[in-house]
Design a protein around this motif. Structure first.
Motif, PDB file in Angstrom:
ATOM      1  N   MET A   1      47.052  51.694  35.501  1.00  0.00           N
ATOM      2  CA  MET A   1      46.082  51.018  36.328  1.00  0.00           C
ATOM      3  C   MET A   1      46.540  49.591  36.611  1.00  0.00           C
ATOM      4  N   GLU A   2      46.337  49.147  37.817  1.00  0.00           N
ATOM      5  CA  GLU A   2      46.768  47.831  38.254  1.00  0.00           C
ATOM      6  C   GLU A   2      45.964  46.719  37.583  1.00  0.00           C
ATOM      7  N   LYS A   3      46.676  45.714  37.020  1.00  0.00           N
ATOM      8  CA  LYS A   3      46.021  44.517  36.487  1.00  0.00           C
ATOM      9  C   LYS A   3      45.838  43.536  37.632  1.00  0.00           C
ATOM     10  N   ARG A   4      44.646  42.998  37.737  1.00  0.00           N
ATOM     11  CA  ARG A   4      44.365  41.983  38.758  1.00  0.00           C
ATOM     12  C   ARG A   4      44.281  40.634  38.066  1.00  0.00           C
ATOM     13  N   ILE A   5      45.147  39.725  38.504  1.00  0.00           N
ATOM     14  CA  ILE A   5      45.294  38.442  37.829  1.00  0.00           C
ATOM     15  C   ILE A   5      45.245  37.310  38.858  1.00  0.00           C
ATOM     16  N   VAL A   6      44.454  36.295  38.556  1.00  0.00           N
ATOM     17  CA  VAL A   6      44.450  35.062  39.350  1.00  0.00           C
ATOM     18  C   VAL A   6      45.331  34.063  38.614  1.00  0.00           C
ATOM     19  N   ILE A   7      46.245  33.437  39.345  1.00  0.00           N
ATOM     20  CA  ILE A   7      47.050  32.360  38.777  1.00  0.00           C
ATOM     21  C   ILE A   7      46.685  31.081  39.526  1.00  0.00           C
ATOM     22  N   VAL A  35      48.464  39.915  42.038  1.00  0.00           N
ATOM     23  CA  VAL A  35      48.304  38.502  41.709  1.00  0.00           C
ATOM     24  C   VAL A  35      47.783  37.754  42.925  1.00  0.00           C
ATOM     25  N   GLY A  36      46.723  36.989  42.699  1.00  0.00           N
ATOM     26  CA  GLY A  36      46.235  36.038  43.688  1.00  0.00           C
ATOM     27  C   GLY A  36      46.605  34.655  43.194  1.00  0.00           C
ATOM     28  N   LEU A  37      47.238  33.866  44.035  1.00  0.00           N
ATOM     29  CA  LEU A  37      47.745  32.545  43.655  1.00  0.00           C
ATOM     30  C   LEU A  37      46.990  31.458  44.393  1.00  0.00           C
ATOM     31  N   VAL A  38      46.527  30.460  43.655  1.00  0.00           N
ATOM     32  CA  VAL A  38      45.896  29.287  44.261  1.00  0.00           C
ATOM     33  C   VAL A  38      46.496  28.049  43.609  1.00  0.00           C
ATOM     34  N   MET A  39      46.879  27.097  44.443  1.00  0.00           N
ATOM     35  CA  MET A  39      47.525  25.880  43.963  1.00  0.00           C
ATOM     36  C   MET A  39      46.712  24.667  44.397  1.00  0.00           C
ATOM     37  N   GLU A  81      40.510  40.807  36.421  1.00  0.00           N
ATOM     38  CA  GLU A  81      40.226  40.816  34.994  1.00  0.00           C
ATOM     39  C   GLU A  81      40.704  39.571  34.254  1.00  0.00           C
ATOM     40  N   HIS A  82      41.708  38.903  34.805  1.00  0.00           N
ATOM     41  CA  HIS A  82      42.343  37.797  34.102  1.00  0.00           C
ATOM     42  C   HIS A  82      42.555  36.615  35.050  1.00  0.00           C
ATOM     43  N   MET A  83      42.529  35.426  34.478  1.00  0.00           N
ATOM     44  CA  MET A  83      42.924  34.232  35.215  1.00  0.00           C
ATOM     45  C   MET A  83      43.685  33.322  34.266  1.00  0.00           C
ATOM     46  N   VAL A  84      44.774  32.782  34.772  1.00  0.00           N
ATOM     47  CA  VAL A  84      45.564  31.805  34.025  1.00  0.00           C
ATOM     48  C   VAL A  84      45.666  30.554  34.880  1.00  0.00           C
ATOM     49  N   VAL A  85      45.322  29.410  34.320  1.00  0.00           N
ATOM     50  CA  VAL A  85      45.565  28.131  34.986  1.00  0.00           C
ATOM     51  C   VAL A  85      46.727  27.498  34.243  1.00  0.00           C
TER      52      VAL A  85
END
Length: 188
Positions: A1-7, A35-39, A81-85
């Motif tokens: 299953m695909e992991k959905r992660i915000v970075i 992965v969704g990326l926001v800077m 499911e996850h977010m890393v800053v």
């Protein structure tokens, strides 16, 4: 299953951590991570200054603008499911601790916390003030993981990348992503 992660990448020093993490995520098998990326506004500038390039522009991930509240992870229904800053500035950590959702990064962190999902804040500051420490307690009590960018040296790293990778390995572990790394007491 695909992991959905915000970075989320802030303008704090430590762009190498974001670069190595994003490169590791890009190497994952196709369909295993989204992965969704926001800077932040300063993140691109610091990346270019510290990494000597704008390689974030070539990453195979969708990059969202600072105020794009139509990004899927701005809502809990998108099931990221996850977010890393990484790196996480103290200003961003403070806004997350206060529940201030004034841009996409802090809104996404707010969503992750309210949905009781995994938020990892790779704090990059020294020394720490009492305000920083209280904010770290507040986000921890809210369910976040404060993972300071504190590398380990017991494997005798010889390059800056090897040093930074010790922190990135811990992030990947917390994301549940299999990767090759040296671990404490392995092989001895």
């Amino acid at each position: 299953m695909e992991k959905r992660i915000v970075i989320g990448v802030t303008g704090a020093s430590g762009a190498i951590y974001a670069r190595l993490l994003l490169e590791a995520l890009a190497r994952q098998p196709e369909g295993s991570v989204r992965v969704g990326l926001v800077m932040s506004d300063q993140a691109a500038h610091v990346w270019e200054l510290e990494c000597g390039n704008r390689s974030f522009e070539q990453l195979p991930f969708t990059r969202y603008q600072k105020y794009d509240f139509h990004a899927p992870f701005a809502s809990g229904s998108a099931r990221y499911e996850h977010m890393v800053v990484v790196p996480c500035s103290m200003g961003t950590l403070g806004r997350i601790a206060a529940g201030t959702s004034d841009d996409l990064m802090t809104r996404a962190a707010d969503v992750i916390l309210k949905e009781r999902r995994k938020l990892i804040l790779v704090a990059r500051e020294t020394p720490l003030s009492l305000i920083h420490l209280r904010n770290m307690v507040a986000v921890t009590e809210a369910g976040a993981i404060v993972l300071p960018a504190v590398p380990s040296f017991y494997h005798n790293p010889t390059t800056v990348e090897e040093v930074a990778h010790t922190v990135v390995s811990r992030i990947l572990d917390h994301l549940g992503i299999t990767h090759n790394t040296q671990r404490w007491q392995e092989g001895s």
